[in-house]
Design a protein around this motif. Structure first.
Motif, PDB file in Angstrom:
ATOM      1  N   PHE A 115     -52.942   8.174  17.210  1.00 55.71           N
ATOM      2  CA  PHE A 115     -53.112   8.006  18.650  1.00 55.71           C
ATOM      3  C   PHE A 115     -52.464   6.736  19.186  1.00 55.71           C
ATOM      4  O   PHE A 115     -52.569   6.432  20.364  1.00 55.71           O
ATOM      5  CB  PHE A 115     -54.603   8.049  18.993  1.00 55.71           C
ATOM      6  CG  PHE A 115     -55.250   9.329  18.546  1.00 55.71           C
ATOM      7  CD1 PHE A 115     -55.172  10.465  19.326  1.00 55.71           C
ATOM      8  CD2 PHE A 115     -55.881   9.421  17.306  1.00 55.71           C
ATOM      9  CE1 PHE A 115     -55.735  11.666  18.902  1.00 55.71           C
ATOM     10  CE2 PHE A 115     -56.437  10.615  16.873  1.00 55.71           C
ATOM     11  CZ  PHE A 115     -56.354  11.737  17.667  1.00 55.71           C
ATOM     12  N   HIS A 132     -52.471  10.557  23.109  1.00 56.69           N
ATOM     13  CA  HIS A 132     -52.950  11.869  23.562  1.00 56.69           C
ATOM     14  C   HIS A 132     -53.134  11.902  25.076  1.00 56.69           C
ATOM     15  O   HIS A 132     -53.011  12.957  25.705  1.00 56.69           O
ATOM     16  CB  HIS A 132     -54.239  12.255  22.818  1.00 56.69           C
ATOM     17  CG  HIS A 132     -55.510  11.765  23.433  1.00 56.69           C
ATOM     18  ND1 HIS A 132     -56.027  10.514  23.181  1.00 56.69           N
ATOM     19  CD2 HIS A 132     -56.385  12.364  24.289  1.00 56.69           C
ATOM     20  CE1 HIS A 132     -57.153  10.369  23.827  1.00 56.69           C
ATOM     21  NE2 HIS A 132     -57.403  11.469  24.515  1.00 56.69           N
ATOM     22  N   ALA A 180     -50.305  14.543  19.617  1.00 61.20           N
ATOM     23  CA  ALA A 180     -51.512  13.718  19.613  1.00 61.20           C
ATOM     24  C   ALA A 180     -52.627  14.398  20.409  1.00 61.20           C
ATOM     25  O   ALA A 180     -53.801  14.311  20.039  1.00 61.20           O
ATOM     26  CB  ALA A 180     -51.209  12.338  20.185  1.00 61.20           C
ATOM     27  N   TYR A 181     -52.274  15.075  21.498  1.00 58.58           N
ATOM     28  CA  TYR A 181     -53.308  15.792  22.250  1.00 58.58           C
ATOM     29  C   TYR A 181     -53.866  16.947  21.423  1.00 58.58           C
ATOM     30  O   TYR A 181     -55.086  17.177  21.410  1.00 58.58           O
ATOM     31  CB  TYR A 181     -52.762  16.310  23.577  1.00 58.58           C
ATOM     32  CG  TYR A 181     -53.838  17.017  24.373  1.00 58.58           C
ATOM     33  CD1 TYR A 181     -54.919  16.314  24.894  1.00 58.58           C
ATOM     34  CD2 TYR A 181     -53.803  18.400  24.562  1.00 58.58           C
ATOM     35  CE1 TYR A 181     -55.928  16.950  25.601  1.00 58.58           C
ATOM     36  CE2 TYR A 181     -54.804  19.052  25.267  1.00 58.58           C
ATOM     37  CZ  TYR A 181     -55.865  18.321  25.776  1.00 58.58           C
ATOM     38  OH  TYR A 181     -56.880  18.955  26.457  1.00 58.58           O
ATOM     39  N   TYR A 201     -56.294  15.410  19.107  1.00 58.32           N
ATOM     40  CA  TYR A 201     -57.551  15.041  19.777  1.00 58.32           C
ATOM     41  C   TYR A 201     -58.464  16.257  19.944  1.00 58.32           C
ATOM     42  O   TYR A 201     -59.665  16.185  19.649  1.00 58.32           O
ATOM     43  CB  TYR A 201     -57.231  14.420  21.139  1.00 58.32           C
ATOM     44  CG  TYR A 201     -58.399  14.420  22.095  1.00 58.32           C
ATOM     45  CD1 TYR A 201     -59.456  13.527  21.937  1.00 58.32           C
ATOM     46  CD2 TYR A 201     -58.445  15.332  23.152  1.00 58.32           C
ATOM     47  CE1 TYR A 201     -60.532  13.550  22.818  1.00 58.32           C
ATOM     48  CE2 TYR A 201     -59.511  15.354  24.035  1.00 58.32           C
ATOM     49  CZ  TYR A 201     -60.555  14.460  23.854  1.00 58.32           C
ATOM     50  OH  TYR A 201     -61.628  14.484  24.710  1.00 58.32           O
TER      51      TYR A 201
END
Length: 765
Positions: free
Chosen positions: A410, A418, A519-520, A523
């Motif tokens: 992140f 994210h 990154a999202y 998450y």
């Protein structure tokens, strides 16, 4: 061994901070100056909340106080742990000329201009020709030794090649089972003839040509297939696309021995040794690096060799603040030339050279072996140290850990990767740009030098972000290692382009740009995995997803789509895996366990669990203004296919050691470069010099007042060692926090605990 070179770590001992902290950051268009008041990344903000064994006893330890506390050795696809053993190249003293008794008859048929022989029995004829060409003396000698060989022959028989299940499923989905089987047979035929007559003999190339039955209309999908065939079959099978968009496959032409006349000419003119004779067109070598990024090292090698960094290929990136060994390949470079620059390199070395007929591709690894030192360990009052560590390690071996994406995923800057990904997925290009360029007040004063320069440059740009002259000036001030910021500023330096935010984003290198949307996905995966364990615990439930077998995949005839593979992305998971929900009957029978369960990251090419978690995706992503069932975008780069990741993971092995020491800078483990130096001190080569990045000898002090726990374990690709340590210590990991006061030694030498730029999305791949 005498001390050679002290590590450049900060003195006195730097303070530490917990990985698990409070608060997070935010940047909105309402805050256009890019300044974020408070920035402390927390595990909770990344969806990391649960432990697999929450009731077990943990302990506290300091991670990465020195970069030599984190050793990473890549594991290749054959399961070999890569170790740096030699920095020199010793040419094999083999006579390249074939012995007279094994030469091939001059009337052996050769391939036509297309590279395909005219005889359908080419392989058999080549082997027969080699057999007939043996002299009577050779046959008599073989007859005498036949009895002795009978006992060992079965053990020496090569095992037929079989592709891995995922690779076979991939080929079947494209080409069908019949063509796939024929392709594997053709590859085994090639290997058989190479074993029989050796690679440098001019033999008949197999005539077999295979053609797929169903056309593949999508150009990108065909490109993926061609790359997969080269990888799976080591470049020994060629493929091309016909006019009808079918795939045609045949054996690569096999080169071989020359006639006696040709050998005489060769001896007279003494030409350069051919790449085939060396072993292939690609030089493979081990890259050893200390406290450096993978791309930084390849760029340095490129400058010495006058080659672009893109000339080098590797299987995966490695941590910056660590000592790592990984395999790298480069096209048509002599090992002697590469080995010659070793004395000029500080903090990195190259060695263990070998020529191969193929290059490395991203993902060509099985995992990594970690040797991690946790310093200044503190245990619960009254706890037995050895018993506490033994119990924690036993639980990690037997039960594993939650396969979270680690915090380095992140990023370390003012806005989480994210959060930038959310803006990109929502099409808010301006906000995404402002988030990438954001900075926090602390960086202006206490960050390491280059991060401080970045923050100062960003602050200057936000003063007048629509002024192209300002962007041009800031671009010159921005350290070049910050690739995303540099790309944005260079675009805005163009006249009348200050409002073209989408194009500015597209100027960021694609592999770096994709980090934000990945990154999202990470998450969301972390958040869903945490909730899954809260609701159902570590027990498989009906509706959980499991990976389909290759037979199930072939039977389902999956349709390949454009973005199933993301070029340039780190090798997370198998991109072509298919999953399905388990039934109550399968759960009751014990056919599957919790270790078979996979959780999907959101995308348009995945299915979601059918036990309530499906609605959780809607809830989690809905808070961000996104829909898990609508992930296709007009822009290819952010149109996410999704993939599957195992919920829990067991390390292949976990070993531990408790070591006492006194000085906080004591070297506690031996690096691969120390091993090379030890070998040279024993008379096996010239000693290395002080300026080559050597560290001092590892020490042992049984009466020392400090306690270190050393953990050695092997993890697969995209498994995060920090998440395994989190489970081991029950959240007791402290991370090194550099003490940077202007004008001090720490200011010039200390490094952050995690990579300082988001260019390494999976620092433990």
């Amino acid at each position: 061994m005498s001390t050679l070179h002290n590590l450049e770590d900060a003195e006195p001992a730097p303070p530490a901070k917990r990985l698990k902290s409070e608060t997070s950051s935010d940047l909105s268009p309402a805050n256009p100056n890019g300044h974020v008041e408070k920035f402390v990344r927390s595990e909770e903000s990344a969806g990391i909340t649960e432990f697999l064994c929450p009731g077990a006893l943990g302990f506290q330890g300091l991670l990465k106080q020195r970069y030599t506390d984190f050793l990473v050795n890549e594991i290749d696809k054959d399961g070999n742990v890569l170790k740096l053993k030699s920095l020199s190249f010793e040419k094999k003293k083999n006579d390249a000329r074939p012995p007279a008794e094994t030469k091939v008859q001059s009337d052996t048929p050769v391939a036509d201009s297309t590279g395909v022989a005219r005889s359908s029995n080419g392989l058999a004829k080549a082997a027969e020709a080699a057999s007939e060409s043996r002299t009577e003396e050779t046959q008599e000698l073989e007859a005498e030794g036949a009895g002795a060989r009978d006992d060992v022959a079965p053990a020496l028989e090569a095992k037929p090649f079989e592709p891995e299940d995922a690779d076979r499923a991939l080929l079947v989905s494209w080409l069908g089972s019949e063509i796939t089987c024929s392709l594997v047979k053709l590859y085994n035929d090639i290997l058989a003839i190479e074993r029989e007559i050796k690679p440098n003999y001019k033999i008949v190339t197999p005539e077999t040509k295979l053609v797929s039955q169903n056309p593949i209309d999508d150009k990108d999908a065909r490109s993926l297939l061609h790359r997969a065939i080269r990888r799976i079959f080591s470049g020994k099978i060629q493929s091309t696309t016909t006019d009808d968009y079918n795939i045609e496959l045949w054996a690569t032409r096999i080169s071989g021995p020359k006639s006696e006349r040709d050998w005489s000419r060769r001896e007279q003119r003494q030409p350069m040794e051919s790449w085939d004779a060396l072993g292939g067109d690609y030089l493979h070598f081990n890259l050893y690096k200390e406290n450096k990024d993978t791309m930084e090292c390849l760029g340095l090698l490129g400058r010495f060799l006058k080659l672009p960094p893109a000339s080098f290929s590797f299987a995966g990136t490695k941590d910056r603040r660590a000592v790592t060994v990984q395999r790298v390949s480069v096209h048509r470079l002599k090992a002697e030339k590469l080995a010659a620059i070793n004395p000029k390199l500080k903090g990195l070395k190259v060695g263990d050279f070998e020529y191969k007929p193929y290059s490395l591709d991203l993902g060509d690894l099985k995992g990594n072996e970690f040797k991690i030192t946790l310093r200044d360990c503190i245990f619960p009052e009254g706890a037995d140290i050895n018993q506490t560590v033994e119990q924690a390690v036993s639980e990690l071996r037997e039960k594993g850990f939650i396969n979270y994406y680690g915090m380095q995923r992140f990023g370390t800057f003012a806005v989480s990767n994210h959060e930038i990904g959310i803006s990109m997925l929502r099409g808010d290009w301006k906000k995404a740009i402002h988030q990438i360029m954001a900075y926090d007040e602390r960086s202006l004063e206490t960050a390491p030098p280059e991060e401080r320069k970045r923050a100062q440059a960003c602050k200057m740009w936000f003063g007048d972000p629509t002024n192209w002259r300002m962007a041009s000036e800031v671009s010159r001030r921005m350290p070049r290692k910050f690739l995303a910021e540099t790309a944005i500023l260079k675009w805005f330096s163009r006249y009348n382009e200050s409002e073209n935010y989408l194009t500015a984003l597209q100027k960021i290198p694609r592999n770096l740009r994709m980090i934000y949307v990945h990154a999202y996905q990470s998450y969301v995966w972390n958040t869903v995995a945490s909730e899954r364990l809260k609701r159902f615990g570590a027990t498989i439930m009906p509706g959980d997803l499991v990976v389909m077998s290759s037979e199930e995949v072939a039977a389902s005839q999956p349709v390949l789509e454009l973005d199933e593979e993301i070029p340039g992305a780190e090798p997370d998971e198998d991109k072509f895996v298919r999953a399905r929900p388990v039934t109550e009957e399968e759960v009751a029978s014990g056919q599957y366990t919790i270790y078979d369960v996979v959780i999907p990251s959101p995308g348009w090419d995945v299915i979601y669990p059918e036990n309530g978690l499906r609605d959780l995706y809607v809830e989690v992503m809905g808070r961000d203004g996104l829909n898990p069932f609508s992930m296709i975008r007009n822009h290819k780069d952010i149109s996410m296919a999704g993939h599957y990741r195992r919920l829990l993971y067991k390390p292949e092995k976990v070993e531990w050691e408790i070591k006492r020491y006194e000085g906080f800078l004591d070297q506690l483990v031996e690096t691969d470069l120390m091993y090379v130096q030890r070998q040279r001190e024993r008379g096996k080569g010239k000693l290395l010099t002080r300026d080559e990045g050597l560290v001092q000898e590892a020490v042992a002090n049984p009466t020392g007042s400090r306690i270190a726990v050393i953990i050695e374990m092997r993890l697969g690709t995209s498994q995060y060692a920090t998440m395994a340590l989190r489970e081991l210590t029950k959240g007791g990991i402290l991370t090194h926090l550099p003490q940077n006061q202007p004008g001090t030694a720490a200011d010039a030498t200390a490094e952050p605990a995690e990579p300082v730029e988001p260019a390494e999305p999976a620092a433990e791949t």
